[in-house]
Design a protein around this motif. Sequence first.
Motif, PDB file in Angstrom:
ATOM      1  N   VAL A 186      55.737  67.561  79.280  1.00  0.00           N
ATOM      2  CA  VAL A 186      55.276  66.187  79.092  1.00  0.00           C
ATOM      3  C   VAL A 186      54.820  65.674  80.455  1.00  0.00           C
ATOM      4  O   VAL A 186      55.528  65.821  81.454  1.00  0.00           O
ATOM      5  N   PHE A 187      53.630  65.076  80.496  1.00  0.00           N
ATOM      6  CA  PHE A 187      53.106  64.542  81.751  1.00  0.00           C
ATOM      7  C   PHE A 187      52.133  63.404  81.455  1.00  0.00           C
ATOM      8  O   PHE A 187      51.639  63.264  80.339  1.00  0.00           O
ATOM      9  N   GLN A 188      51.907  62.589  82.459  1.00  0.00           N
ATOM     10  CA  GLN A 188      51.006  61.445  82.356  1.00  0.00           C
ATOM     11  C   GLN A 188      49.731  61.761  83.135  1.00  0.00           C
ATOM     12  O   GLN A 188      49.793  62.387  84.195  1.00  0.00           O
ATOM     13  N   HIS A 189      48.595  61.276  82.616  1.00  0.00           N
ATOM     14  CA  HIS A 189      47.332  61.406  83.341  1.00  0.00           C
ATOM     15  C   HIS A 189      46.389  60.305  82.867  1.00  0.00           C
ATOM     16  O   HIS A 189      46.156  60.167  81.665  1.00  0.00           O
ATOM     17  N   GLN A 190      45.891  59.534  83.804  1.00  0.00           N
ATOM     18  CA  GLN A 190      44.957  58.450  83.533  1.00  0.00           C
ATOM     19  C   GLN A 190      45.462  57.518  82.415  1.00  0.00           C
ATOM     20  O   GLN A 190      44.725  57.162  81.495  1.00  0.00           O
ATOM     21  N   GLY A 191      46.739  57.171  82.498  1.00  0.00           N
ATOM     22  CA  GLY A 191      47.319  56.215  81.563  1.00  0.00           C
ATOM     23  C   GLY A 191      47.663  56.757  80.193  1.00  0.00           C
ATOM     24  O   GLY A 191      48.070  56.003  79.313  1.00  0.00           O
ATOM     25  N   LYS A 192      47.515  58.058  79.985  1.00  0.00           N
ATOM     26  CA  LYS A 192      47.860  58.655  78.694  1.00  0.00           C
ATOM     27  C   LYS A 192      49.013  59.629  78.878  1.00  0.00           C
ATOM     28  O   LYS A 192      49.164  60.244  79.936  1.00  0.00           O
ATOM     29  N   GLU A 193      49.819  59.764  77.816  1.00  0.00           N
ATOM     30  CA  GLU A 193      50.905  60.738  77.836  1.00  0.00           C
ATOM     31  C   GLU A 193      50.440  61.993  77.103  1.00  0.00           C
ATOM     32  O   GLU A 193      49.972  61.927  75.958  1.00  0.00           O
ATOM     33  N   TYR A 194      50.564  63.110  77.772  1.00  0.00           N
ATOM     34  CA  TYR A 194      50.201  64.401  77.199  1.00  0.00           C
ATOM     35  C   TYR A 194      51.466  65.219  76.994  1.00  0.00           C
ATOM     36  O   TYR A 194      52.387  65.178  77.819  1.00  0.00           O
ATOM     37  N   LYS A 195      51.485  65.957  75.909  1.00  0.00           N
ATOM     38  CA  LYS A 195      52.598  66.872  75.650  1.00  0.00           C
ATOM     39  C   LYS A 195      52.003  68.200  75.202  1.00  0.00           C
ATOM     40  O   LYS A 195      51.173  68.248  74.288  1.00  0.00           O
ATOM     41  N   VAL A 196      52.431  69.274  75.865  1.00  0.00           N
ATOM     42  CA  VAL A 196      52.025  70.627  75.489  1.00  0.00           C
ATOM     43  C   VAL A 196      53.281  71.370  75.074  1.00  0.00           C
ATOM     44  O   VAL A 196      54.277  71.382  75.807  1.00  0.00           O
ATOM     45  N   ILE A 197      53.233  71.950  73.885  1.00  0.00           N
ATOM     46  CA  ILE A 197      54.379  72.694  73.359  1.00  0.00           C
ATOM     47  C   ILE A 197      53.974  74.150  73.145  1.00  0.00           C
ATOM     48  O   ILE A 197      52.963  74.430  72.493  1.00  0.00           O
ATOM     49  N   PHE A 198      54.762  75.060  73.719  1.00  0.00           N
ATOM     50  CA  PHE A 198      54.627  76.489  73.451  1.00  0.00           C
ATOM     51  C   PHE A 198      55.690  76.838  72.408  1.00  0.00           C
ATOM     52  O   PHE A 198      56.855  76.500  72.578  1.00  0.00           O
TER      53      PHE A 198
END
Length: 148
Positions: free
Chosen positions: A70-82
């Motif tokens: 889980v990380f933030q970038h340009q005001g959005k929260e991104y989540k990558v799940i393997f």
Amino acid sequence: MTTTSQSHMTNLDKNMKSVSIRNGYWFYFEVDGLDIAAHGSAYSGLEIVYINDNPVSEKRNLFSTNGTHVFQHQGKEYKVIFETTSILRGELICKLYIDGKSYAEQTKAYVESSAKGAKTFLKSFLTFVVIGGGVGFLVGYLARIFAG
């Protein structure tokens, strides 16, 4: 671009699109002009997520079949799940969520078919048995030499 560098880029592209023990698993997503790449090592458990070639999350999963970044970038929260869905086939799903909503997912497998999977698994298993036996024999032999 020269023919040599074009050939190198083609080989690099091919290596990153296919799954192998050496190159691991690479997943690519394009979101709002951003290139998001997720890499999972096939042997060390290291997972790294990149935005525009810059690492934004890194984690090592040795004893789990799932990894979440889980990380933030340009005001959005991104989540990558393997998520590992088949250990025998080496099948891995990579899911991308943006602000809690599912955006995309990709699936890749080390072995594409079940028949090929059994053959590849047996071949890999026997290779590791031979290597493990050889290392065990060598350690035992050296222990006897230095102990007595």
